[in-house]
Design a protein around this motif. Structure first.
Motif, PDB file in Angstrom:
ATOM      1  N   THR A  36    -129.977 -13.632  38.454  1.00 40.77           N
ATOM      2  CA  THR A  36    -131.411 -13.846  38.747  1.00 40.77           C
ATOM      3  C   THR A  36    -131.671 -15.248  39.299  1.00 40.77           C
ATOM      4  O   THR A  36    -132.783 -15.559  39.688  1.00 40.77           O
ATOM      5  CB  THR A  36    -132.272 -13.648  37.469  1.00 40.77           C
ATOM      6  N   ASP A  37    -130.654 -16.092  39.318  1.00 39.36           N
ATOM      7  CA  ASP A  37    -130.817 -17.474  39.771  1.00 39.36           C
ATOM      8  C   ASP A  37    -130.207 -17.612  41.176  1.00 39.36           C
ATOM      9  O   ASP A  37    -128.987 -17.740  41.337  1.00 39.36           O
ATOM     10  CB  ASP A  37    -130.119 -18.404  38.762  1.00 39.36           C
ATOM     11  N   ASP A  38    -131.052 -17.576  42.193  1.00 40.14           N
ATOM     12  CA  ASP A  38    -130.571 -17.550  43.585  1.00 40.14           C
ATOM     13  C   ASP A  38    -129.760 -18.793  43.945  1.00 40.14           C
ATOM     14  O   ASP A  38    -128.738 -18.693  44.625  1.00 40.14           O
ATOM     15  CB  ASP A  38    -131.758 -17.415  44.558  1.00 40.14           C
ATOM     16  N   ALA A  39    -130.225 -19.952  43.504  1.00 39.24           N
ATOM     17  CA  ALA A  39    -129.528 -21.202  43.854  1.00 39.24           C
ATOM     18  C   ALA A  39    -128.139 -21.216  43.219  1.00 39.24           C
ATOM     19  O   ALA A  39    -127.134 -21.557  43.862  1.00 39.24           O
ATOM     20  CB  ALA A  39    -130.344 -22.403  43.391  1.00 39.24           C
ATOM     21  N   LEU A  40    -128.087 -20.812  41.962  1.00 38.54           N
ATOM     22  CA  LEU A  40    -126.804 -20.774  41.261  1.00 38.54           C
ATOM     23  C   LEU A  40    -125.857 -19.755  41.907  1.00 38.54           C
ATOM     24  O   LEU A  40    -124.666 -20.021  42.101  1.00 38.54           O
ATOM     25  CB  LEU A  40    -127.030 -20.423  39.783  1.00 38.54           C
ATOM     26  N   MET A  41    -126.415 -18.601  42.296  1.00 38.40           N
ATOM     27  CA  MET A  41    -125.577 -17.565  42.908  1.00 38.40           C
ATOM     28  C   MET A  41    -125.041 -18.020  44.269  1.00 38.40           C
ATOM     29  O   MET A  41    -123.911 -17.680  44.640  1.00 38.40           O
ATOM     30  CB  MET A  41    -126.342 -16.239  43.042  1.00 38.40           C
ATOM     31  N   ALA A  42    -125.833 -18.803  45.006  1.00 37.59           N
ATOM     32  CA  ALA A  42    -125.359 -19.325  46.299  1.00 37.59           C
ATOM     33  C   ALA A  42    -124.170 -20.263  46.047  1.00 37.59           C
ATOM     34  O   ALA A  42    -123.169 -20.217  46.777  1.00 37.59           O
ATOM     35  CB  ALA A  42    -126.491 -20.050  47.006  1.00 37.59           C
ATOM     36  N   GLU A  43    -124.271 -21.066  44.991  1.00 39.53           N
ATOM     37  CA  GLU A  43    -123.163 -21.966  44.624  1.00 39.53           C
ATOM     38  C   GLU A  43    -121.938 -21.144  44.196  1.00 39.53           C
ATOM     39  O   GLU A  43    -120.810 -21.413  44.602  1.00 39.53           O
ATOM     40  CB  GLU A  43    -123.632 -22.883  43.479  1.00 39.53           C
ATOM     41  N   PHE A  44    -122.209 -20.098  43.414  1.00 36.18           N
ATOM     42  CA  PHE A  44    -121.112 -19.254  42.904  1.00 36.18           C
ATOM     43  C   PHE A  44    -120.374 -18.554  44.048  1.00 36.18           C
ATOM     44  O   PHE A  44    -119.142 -18.466  44.046  1.00 36.18           O
ATOM     45  CB  PHE A  44    -121.675 -18.234  41.906  1.00 36.18           C
ATOM     46  N   ARG A  45    -121.118 -18.077  45.033  1.00 36.18           N
ATOM     47  CA  ARG A  45    -120.479 -17.334  46.136  1.00 36.18           C
ATOM     48  C   ARG A  45    -119.591 -18.215  47.006  1.00 36.18           C
ATOM     49  O   ARG A  45    -118.710 -17.711  47.690  1.00 36.18           O
ATOM     50  CB  ARG A  45    -121.541 -16.618  46.976  1.00 36.18           C
ATOM     51  N   LYS A  46    -119.812 -19.514  46.947  1.00 33.61           N
ATOM     52  CA  LYS A  46    -118.902 -20.414  47.673  1.00 33.61           C
ATOM     53  C   LYS A  46    -117.560 -20.481  46.943  1.00 33.61           C
ATOM     54  O   LYS A  46    -116.516 -20.727  47.541  1.00 33.61           O
ATOM     55  CB  LYS A  46    -119.507 -21.813  47.765  1.00 33.61           C
ATOM     56  N   ILE A  47    -117.605 -20.254  45.636  1.00 35.18           N
ATOM     57  CA  ILE A  47    -116.390 -20.305  44.814  1.00 35.18           C
ATOM     58  C   ILE A  47    -115.717 -18.940  44.770  1.00 35.18           C
ATOM     59  O   ILE A  47    -114.499 -18.825  44.822  1.00 35.18           O
ATOM     60  CB  ILE A  47    -116.782 -20.763  43.382  1.00 35.18           C
ATOM     61  N   SER A  48    -116.536 -17.920  44.680  1.00 29.48           N
ATOM     62  CA  SER A  48    -116.036 -16.550  44.571  1.00 29.48           C
ATOM     63  C   SER A  48    -116.675 -15.724  45.694  1.00 29.48           C
ATOM     64  O   SER A  48    -117.757 -15.161  45.519  1.00 29.48           O
ATOM     65  CB  SER A  48    -116.397 -15.978  43.192  1.00 29.48           C
ATOM     66  N   PRO A  49    -116.038 -15.664  46.852  1.00 30.83           N
ATOM     67  CA  PRO A  49    -116.689 -15.109  48.060  1.00 30.83           C
ATOM     68  C   PRO A  49    -117.178 -13.673  47.917  1.00 30.83           C
ATOM     69  O   PRO A  49    -118.097 -13.265  48.618  1.00 30.83           O
ATOM     70  CB  PRO A  49    -115.597 -15.191  49.120  1.00 30.83           C
ATOM     71  N   PHE A  50    -116.554 -12.882  47.014  1.00 35.00           N
ATOM     72  CA  PHE A  50    -117.005 -11.497  46.836  1.00 35.00           C
ATOM     73  C   PHE A  50    -118.043 -11.396  45.716  1.00 35.00           C
ATOM     74  O   PHE A  50    -118.460 -10.296  45.342  1.00 35.00           O
ATOM     75  CB  PHE A  50    -115.807 -10.577  46.564  1.00 35.00           C
ATOM     76  N   GLY A  51    -118.396 -12.538  45.157  1.00 33.49           N
ATOM     77  CA  GLY A  51    -119.425 -12.559  44.116  1.00 33.49           C
ATOM     78  C   GLY A  51    -118.939 -12.001  42.790  1.00 33.49           C
ATOM     79  O   GLY A  51    -119.746 -11.637  41.934  1.00 33.49           O
TER      80      GLY A  51
END
Ligand SMILES: N[C@@H](CCC(=O)N[C@@H](CS)C(=O)NCC(=O)O)C(=O)O
Length: 218
Positions: A36-51
Protein backbone atom coordinates in the motif's frame (compact mmCIF):
# COMPACT_ATOMS: atom_id res chain seq x y z
CA UNK A 1 23.80 -4.92 10.63
CA UNK A 2 25.37 -7.19 8.05
CA UNK A 3 22.52 -6.83 5.51
CA UNK A 4 18.98 -5.68 4.94
CA UNK A 5 16.26 -8.20 4.22
CA UNK A 6 13.10 -7.03 2.50
CA UNK A 7 10.02 -9.17 3.06
CA UNK A 8 6.75 -9.35 4.91
CA UNK A 9 6.86 -11.59 7.98
CA UNK A 10 3.66 -13.35 6.89
CA UNK A 11 5.01 -14.29 3.46
CA UNK A 12 6.09 -17.89 3.04
CA UNK A 13 9.15 -17.05 0.98
CA UNK A 14 10.05 -14.31 3.44
CA UNK A 15 9.88 -16.84 6.26
CA UNK A 16 12.13 -19.12 4.21
CA UNK A 17 14.84 -16.44 4.19
CA UNK A 18 14.26 -15.44 7.83
CA UNK A 19 14.53 -19.08 8.93
CA UNK A 20 17.91 -19.27 7.17
CA UNK A 21 19.15 -16.06 8.81
CA UNK A 22 18.06 -17.27 12.26
CA UNK A 23 19.54 -20.70 11.62
CA UNK A 24 22.91 -19.13 10.76
CA UNK A 25 22.73 -16.56 13.56
CA UNK A 26 23.10 -13.67 11.11
CA UNK A 27 21.63 -10.38 12.33
CA UNK A 28 19.71 -8.41 9.72
CA UNK A 29 17.68 -5.27 9.33
CA UNK A 30 14.10 -6.01 8.28
CA UNK A 31 12.34 -3.79 5.73
CA UNK A 32 8.68 -4.79 5.68
CA UNK A 33 7.28 -4.87 2.13
CA UNK A 34 4.01 -2.95 2.16
CA UNK A 35 2.09 -3.00 -1.12
CA UNK A 36 0.00 0.00 0.00
CA UNK A 37 3.06 2.27 0.20
CA UNK A 38 3.85 3.43 -3.35
CA UNK A 39 7.14 5.15 -2.50
CA UNK A 40 8.41 2.12 -0.62
CA UNK A 41 7.31 -0.22 -3.41
CA UNK A 42 9.17 1.90 -5.99
CA UNK A 43 12.31 1.52 -3.84
CA UNK A 44 11.65 -2.22 -3.45
CA UNK A 45 11.25 -2.79 -7.20
CA UNK A 46 14.72 -1.38 -7.80
CA UNK A 47 16.01 -4.15 -5.53
CA UNK A 48 13.65 -6.88 -6.63
CA UNK A 49 12.70 -6.18 -10.27
CA UNK A 50 9.82 -8.69 -10.32
CA UNK A 51 8.43 -7.26 -7.10
CA UNK A 52 8.86 -10.58 -5.30
CA UNK A 53 10.06 -10.98 -1.74
CA UNK A 54 12.46 -11.74 -0.18
CA UNK A 55 15.31 -9.60 -1.42
CA UNK A 56 18.59 -8.81 0.26
CA UNK A 57 20.89 -5.79 0.11
CA UNK A 58 24.42 -6.31 1.40
CA UNK A 59 26.71 -3.82 3.12
CA UNK A 60 28.15 -2.78 -0.25
CA UNK A 61 24.68 -2.07 -1.61
CA UNK A 62 24.51 -5.13 -3.87
CA UNK A 63 21.00 -6.53 -4.24
CA UNK A 64 19.97 -10.18 -4.51
CA UNK A 65 16.50 -11.55 -5.10
CA UNK A 66 15.03 -15.08 -5.26
CA UNK A 67 14.91 -16.75 -1.86
CA UNK A 68 17.34 -19.58 -2.73
CA UNK A 69 19.97 -17.13 -3.99
CA UNK A 70 19.45 -15.01 -0.88
CA UNK A 71 20.09 -18.11 1.24
CA UNK A 72 23.16 -19.04 -0.81
CA UNK A 73 24.46 -15.53 -0.08
CA UNK A 74 23.74 -15.91 3.66
CA UNK A 75 25.42 -19.29 3.84
CA UNK A 76 28.58 -17.90 2.21
CA UNK A 77 28.44 -14.88 4.53
CA UNK A 78 28.30 -17.28 7.52
CA UNK A 79 31.39 -19.14 6.34
CA UNK A 80 29.79 -21.66 3.98
CA UNK A 81 28.89 -25.33 4.23
CA UNK A 82 25.90 -25.15 6.54
CA UNK A 83 22.67 -24.60 4.63
CA UNK A 84 24.45 -25.53 1.39
CA UNK A 85 26.50 -28.60 2.33
CA UNK A 86 30.15 -28.68 1.31
CA UNK A 87 29.80 -32.17 -0.13
CA UNK A 88 28.74 -31.60 -3.78
CA UNK A 89 26.29 -34.50 -3.86
CA UNK A 90 24.63 -33.34 -0.63
CA UNK A 91 24.51 -29.77 -1.96
CA UNK A 92 22.87 -31.02 -5.15
CA UNK A 93 20.23 -32.88 -3.13
CA UNK A 94 19.51 -29.78 -1.00
CA UNK A 95 19.11 -27.66 -4.12
CA UNK A 96 16.97 -30.31 -5.84
CA UNK A 97 14.50 -30.55 -2.95
CA UNK A 98 14.43 -26.75 -2.70
CA UNK A 99 13.68 -26.41 -6.44
CA UNK A 100 10.88 -28.98 -6.35
CA UNK A 101 9.22 -27.31 -3.37
CA UNK A 102 9.60 -23.84 -4.90
CA UNK A 103 8.22 -24.78 -8.32
CA UNK A 104 5.71 -27.52 -7.55
CA UNK A 105 4.43 -26.55 -4.08
CA UNK A 106 5.14 -22.84 -3.51
CA UNK A 107 4.22 -21.77 -7.05
CA UNK A 108 0.87 -23.60 -7.17
CA UNK A 109 0.15 -22.50 -3.59
CA UNK A 110 0.64 -18.82 -4.43
CA UNK A 111 -1.51 -19.12 -7.56
CA UNK A 112 -4.35 -20.83 -5.66
CA UNK A 113 -4.26 -18.15 -2.97
CA UNK A 114 -4.11 -15.24 -5.44
CA UNK A 115 -6.98 -16.77 -7.40
CA UNK A 116 -9.19 -16.36 -4.34
CA UNK A 117 -8.58 -12.60 -4.38
CA UNK A 118 -9.45 -12.16 -8.04
CA UNK A 119 -12.56 -10.16 -8.85
CA UNK A 120 -15.75 -12.04 -9.65
CA UNK A 121 -15.80 -13.04 -13.31
CA UNK A 122 -12.03 -13.41 -13.64
CA UNK A 123 -11.61 -16.49 -11.45
CA UNK A 124 -10.04 -19.66 -12.82
CA UNK A 125 -11.29 -22.71 -10.87
CA UNK A 126 -9.97 -25.09 -13.54
CA UNK A 127 -6.45 -23.60 -13.18
CA UNK A 128 -6.69 -23.87 -9.39
CA UNK A 129 -7.73 -27.51 -9.64
CA UNK A 130 -4.70 -28.19 -11.85
CA UNK A 131 -2.47 -26.39 -9.34
CA UNK A 132 -3.93 -28.51 -6.53
CA UNK A 133 -3.03 -31.63 -8.51
CA UNK A 134 0.55 -30.43 -8.94
CA UNK A 135 0.74 -29.79 -5.20
CA UNK A 136 -0.46 -33.33 -4.49
CA UNK A 137 2.23 -34.60 -6.88
CA UNK A 138 4.82 -32.59 -4.94
CA UNK A 139 3.62 -34.24 -1.71
CA UNK A 140 4.01 -37.66 -3.37
CA UNK A 141 7.51 -36.79 -4.59
CA UNK A 142 8.58 -35.66 -1.12
CA UNK A 143 7.03 -38.69 0.59
CA UNK A 144 8.99 -40.89 -1.79
CA UNK A 145 12.22 -38.89 -1.28
CA UNK A 146 11.89 -39.29 2.50
CA UNK A 147 11.67 -43.05 2.03
CA UNK A 148 15.42 -43.48 2.65
CA UNK A 149 14.85 -42.54 6.30
CA UNK A 150 16.48 -39.09 6.17
CA UNK A 151 15.78 -36.80 9.12
CA UNK A 152 15.78 -33.56 7.13
CA UNK A 153 14.85 -32.63 3.60
CA UNK A 154 18.21 -33.49 2.07
CA UNK A 155 19.80 -35.81 4.62
CA UNK A 156 20.95 -35.63 8.22
CA UNK A 157 21.64 -31.90 8.40
CA UNK A 158 19.21 -28.99 8.23
CA UNK A 159 19.74 -27.24 4.88
CA UNK A 160 18.30 -24.90 2.28
CA UNK A 161 15.72 -27.63 1.57
CA UNK A 162 14.34 -27.35 5.10
CA UNK A 163 14.31 -23.54 5.12
CA UNK A 164 12.17 -23.78 2.00
CA UNK A 165 9.96 -26.59 3.22
CA UNK A 166 9.11 -25.21 6.67
CA UNK A 167 6.90 -22.27 5.60
CA UNK A 168 5.73 -23.62 2.25
CA UNK A 169 4.52 -26.93 3.69
CA UNK A 170 2.90 -25.11 6.62
CA UNK A 171 0.82 -22.92 4.31
CA UNK A 172 0.27 -25.27 1.38
CA UNK A 173 -1.05 -28.18 3.48
CA UNK A 174 -4.02 -25.93 4.23
CA UNK A 175 -4.88 -26.07 0.53
CA UNK A 176 -3.96 -29.69 -0.17
CA UNK A 177 -3.75 -31.79 3.02
CA UNK A 178 -0.84 -34.20 3.49
CA UNK A 179 -3.32 -37.10 3.62
CA UNK A 180 -1.87 -40.54 4.01
CA UNK A 181 1.78 -39.52 3.75
CA UNK A 182 3.28 -40.32 7.16
CA UNK A 183 6.89 -39.42 6.34
CA UNK A 184 5.90 -36.00 5.03
CA UNK A 185 3.80 -35.39 8.14
CA UNK A 186 6.62 -36.44 10.47
CA UNK A 187 9.18 -34.25 8.65
CA UNK A 188 6.82 -31.30 8.86
CA UNK A 189 6.50 -31.95 12.61
CA UNK A 190 10.30 -31.70 12.92
CA UNK A 191 10.32 -28.49 10.89
CA UNK A 192 7.65 -26.98 13.12
CA UNK A 193 9.79 -27.67 16.19
CA UNK A 194 12.94 -26.09 14.73
CA UNK A 195 13.77 -22.94 16.75
CA UNK A 196 14.79 -20.91 13.65
CA UNK A 197 11.39 -21.52 12.03
CA UNK A 198 9.63 -20.89 15.34
CA UNK A 199 11.25 -17.44 15.39
CA UNK A 200 10.05 -16.71 11.86
CA UNK A 201 6.52 -17.73 12.94
CA UNK A 202 6.74 -15.49 16.00
CA UNK A 203 7.61 -12.56 13.70
CA UNK A 204 4.47 -13.32 11.66
CA UNK A 205 2.14 -13.79 14.64
CA UNK A 206 1.25 -10.08 15.11
CA UNK A 207 -0.22 -10.05 11.58
CA UNK A 208 -2.82 -12.70 12.47
CA UNK A 209 -4.03 -15.34 10.03
CA UNK A 210 -4.27 -13.86 6.52
CA UNK A 211 -4.45 -17.17 4.65
CA UNK A 212 -7.81 -17.61 2.86
CA UNK A 213 -8.06 -21.29 3.77
CA UNK A 214 -9.14 -23.22 6.87
CA UNK A 215 -6.45 -24.44 9.29
CA UNK A 216 -4.85 -27.79 8.47
CA UNK A 217 -6.93 -30.71 9.71
CA UNK A 218 -4.71 -33.71 9.15
N1 LIG B 1 10.61 -17.86 -6.52
C1 LIG B 1 10.48 -16.70 -5.68
C2 LIG B 1 9.06 -16.63 -5.14
C3 LIG B 1 8.84 -15.41 -4.27
C4 LIG B 1 7.36 -15.10 -4.07
O1 LIG B 1 6.47 -15.62 -4.76
N2 LIG B 1 7.09 -14.23 -3.09
C5 LIG B 1 5.74 -13.77 -2.85
C6 LIG B 1 5.46 -13.75 -1.34
S1 LIG B 1 5.39 -15.35 -0.62
C7 LIG B 1 5.60 -12.33 -3.31
O2 LIG B 1 6.54 -11.57 -3.26
N3 LIG B 1 4.41 -11.95 -3.74
C8 LIG B 1 4.12 -10.58 -4.05
C9 LIG B 1 3.66 -10.38 -5.45
O3 LIG B 1 3.65 -11.34 -6.23
O4 LIG B 1 3.33 -9.23 -5.75
C10 LIG B 1 11.51 -16.80 -4.54
O5 LIG B 1 11.94 -17.92 -4.23
O6 LIG B 1 11.90 -15.76 -3.98
Amino acid sequence: MSFTLWYHPYSGYGQKAATAAYELGLPFELRVVDHTDDALMAEFRKISPFGKMPALVDAEGRAFHESSIVIEWMDLRAGGGRLIPRDPAAALEARAVDRVIDHYAGGPMNRIVLEKFRPEGSRDPFGSEQDAQVLAQAWDWLEDRLGDGRTWGAGESFTLADCCAAPILTYARRLVPFGDRPRLKAWHGRLMARPSFQRALEDAAPFGDLMPAPPAVD
